[in-house]
Design a protein around this motif. Sequence first.
Motif, PDB file in Angstrom:
ATOM      1  N   PRO A 218      68.818  78.869  19.520  1.00 49.34           N
ATOM      2  CA  PRO A 218      67.454  79.406  19.384  1.00 49.34           C
ATOM      3  C   PRO A 218      67.248  80.763  20.059  1.00 49.34           C
ATOM      4  O   PRO A 218      66.202  81.391  19.882  1.00 49.34           O
ATOM      5  N   TRP A 219      68.219  81.207  20.833  1.00 46.62           N
ATOM      6  CA  TRP A 219      68.128  82.533  21.459  1.00 46.62           C
ATOM      7  C   TRP A 219      68.892  83.568  20.638  1.00 46.62           C
ATOM      8  O   TRP A 219      68.978  84.747  20.997  1.00 46.62           O
ATOM      9  N   GLY A 220      69.518  83.130  19.563  1.00 49.11           N
ATOM     10  CA  GLY A 220      70.238  84.047  18.684  1.00 49.11           C
ATOM     11  C   GLY A 220      71.716  84.179  19.005  1.00 49.11           C
ATOM     12  O   GLY A 220      72.412  84.977  18.375  1.00 49.11           O
ATOM     13  N   GLU A 221      72.179  83.382  19.974  1.00 45.34           N
ATOM     14  CA  GLU A 221      73.610  83.439  20.303  1.00 45.34           C
ATOM     15  C   GLU A 221      74.402  82.655  19.259  1.00 45.34           C
ATOM     16  O   GLU A 221      74.019  81.525  18.907  1.00 45.34           O
ATOM     17  N   VAL A 222      75.503  83.245  18.801  1.00 43.90           N
ATOM     18  CA  VAL A 222      76.377  82.548  17.856  1.00 43.90           C
ATOM     19  C   VAL A 222      77.264  81.603  18.667  1.00 43.90           C
ATOM     20  O   VAL A 222      78.095  82.045  19.460  1.00 43.90           O
ATOM     21  N   LEU A 223      77.061  80.291  18.472  1.00 42.01           N
ATOM     22  CA  LEU A 223      77.835  79.311  19.238  1.00 42.01           C
ATOM     23  C   LEU A 223      79.233  79.150  18.665  1.00 42.01           C
ATOM     24  O   LEU A 223      80.175  78.838  19.393  1.00 42.01           O
ATOM     25  N   THR A 245      63.313  76.838  24.921  1.00 39.15           N
ATOM     26  CA  THR A 245      63.219  78.261  24.545  1.00 39.15           C
ATOM     27  C   THR A 245      61.781  78.611  24.164  1.00 39.15           C
ATOM     28  O   THR A 245      61.250  79.657  24.556  1.00 39.15           O
ATOM     29  N   ARG A 246      61.143  77.722  23.402  1.00 36.53           N
ATOM     30  CA  ARG A 246      59.757  77.991  22.967  1.00 36.53           C
ATOM     31  C   ARG A 246      58.788  77.965  24.147  1.00 36.53           C
ATOM     32  O   ARG A 246      57.781  78.671  24.139  1.00 36.53           O
ATOM     33  N   ASP A 247      59.100  77.166  25.183  1.00 34.09           N
ATOM     34  CA  ASP A 247      58.245  77.132  26.379  1.00 34.09           C
ATOM     35  C   ASP A 247      58.436  78.387  27.229  1.00 34.09           C
ATOM     36  O   ASP A 247      57.483  78.978  27.730  1.00 34.09           O
ATOM     37  N   ARG A 248      59.704  78.780  27.370  1.00 34.60           N
ATOM     38  CA  ARG A 248      60.041  79.891  28.270  1.00 34.60           C
ATOM     39  C   ARG A 248      59.612  81.234  27.693  1.00 34.60           C
ATOM     40  O   ARG A 248      59.266  82.158  28.410  1.00 34.60           O
ATOM     41  N   PHE A 249      59.668  81.344  26.376  1.00 36.85           N
ATOM     42  CA  PHE A 249      59.385  82.620  25.700  1.00 36.85           C
ATOM     43  C   PHE A 249      58.485  82.299  24.497  1.00 36.85           C
ATOM     44  O   PHE A 249      58.934  82.270  23.349  1.00 36.85           O
ATOM     45  N   PRO A 250      57.192  82.024  24.758  1.00 34.64           N
ATOM     46  CA  PRO A 250      56.358  81.393  23.724  1.00 34.64           C
ATOM     47  C   PRO A 250      55.828  82.358  22.656  1.00 34.64           C
ATOM     48  O   PRO A 250      54.623  82.419  22.383  1.00 34.64           O
ATOM     49  N   ALA A 251      56.729  83.096  22.028  1.00 33.55           N
ATOM     50  CA  ALA A 251      56.311  84.077  21.019  1.00 33.55           C
ATOM     51  C   ALA A 251      55.640  83.425  19.812  1.00 33.55           C
ATOM     52  O   ALA A 251      54.735  84.015  19.207  1.00 33.55           O
ATOM     53  N   LEU A 252      56.049  82.201  19.473  1.00 37.10           N
ATOM     54  CA  LEU A 252      55.447  81.559  18.289  1.00 37.10           C
ATOM     55  C   LEU A 252      53.944  81.327  18.487  1.00 37.10           C
ATOM     56  O   LEU A 252      53.193  81.257  17.521  1.00 37.10           O
TER      57      LEU A 252
END
Length: 267
Positions: A218-223, A245-252
């Motif tokens: 969800p951070w855009g890293e290719v696993l 991720t949505r809590d830490r960086f709540p852009a949505l």
Amino acid sequence: MRASLIQICVDPAESVAARRDRAAGLVRERTGSDLVVLPELWTTGAFAFDHFGEHAEELRGPTFLALSRAARDAGVWLHGGSIPEHDAGGRLYNTSLVFAPDGTLAASYRKIHRFGFDQGEAVLMGAGDRLVTVDLPETTLGLATCYDLRFPEQFRGLVDAGAETLVVPAGWPARRAAHWNLLARARAVENQAYVLACGTAGTHAGTEQAGRSLVVDPWGEVLAEAGTEEEILTVDFDPATVAATRDRFPALKDRRLGLAEPKEIRP
Ligand SMILES: NC(=O)CCC(=O)C(=O)O
């Protein structure tokens, strides 16, 4: 959660029946994975337009049966990629099948955006008109197929419906491999979701396939990312990372919906 993406080779020298048996065998070997994913139209090849009609199946046809048994035997959730489906009236659709670990059909999804402009799939197949999500014990899947990847509004709709893991079977061509990687990462970042993007290997109907299946967090890293040949990409990921991720960086939460129409400004 463990996911295995089966980047199968679609080689016209192999019959559809042989590839179906082989794919089912590869699924059976994935016991221990939670979710197994196959690509788009792997029976015929996504660009083998001339063979769509010949190899089209009713929903519960031979590929359905083979995949249902394989899911049950392996005890896995199986996104069986897509098949050329014909309905009772003979209309074709590019239809994805998702099976539960007991082999029952959990969901089907008809590709919404058909590729080819005025040719190929765009004229031969009907368009789906329904967003589809599937609840697994660990995460909610949002379904899309190949060319759908270019339409961010579909993915936002899936996220609004609760999707946390976006699954994209594809038959993406090598000449646009850079778009495949970029769009998969973009859909992951903008939706703060996992993207599991599973393509095919090989060349069919003169179209070399990109391969390069990938799993993006969800951070855009290719696993993990596959090469260009047939390969099984297995990845362990934590579905709880989506909420974190949505809590830490709540852009949505900063979306501005329902903005006024642009006004004409006269000098
Ligand atoms: N099968 C497809 O949907 C191909 C999509 C594609 O080639 C592209 O979007 O580029």
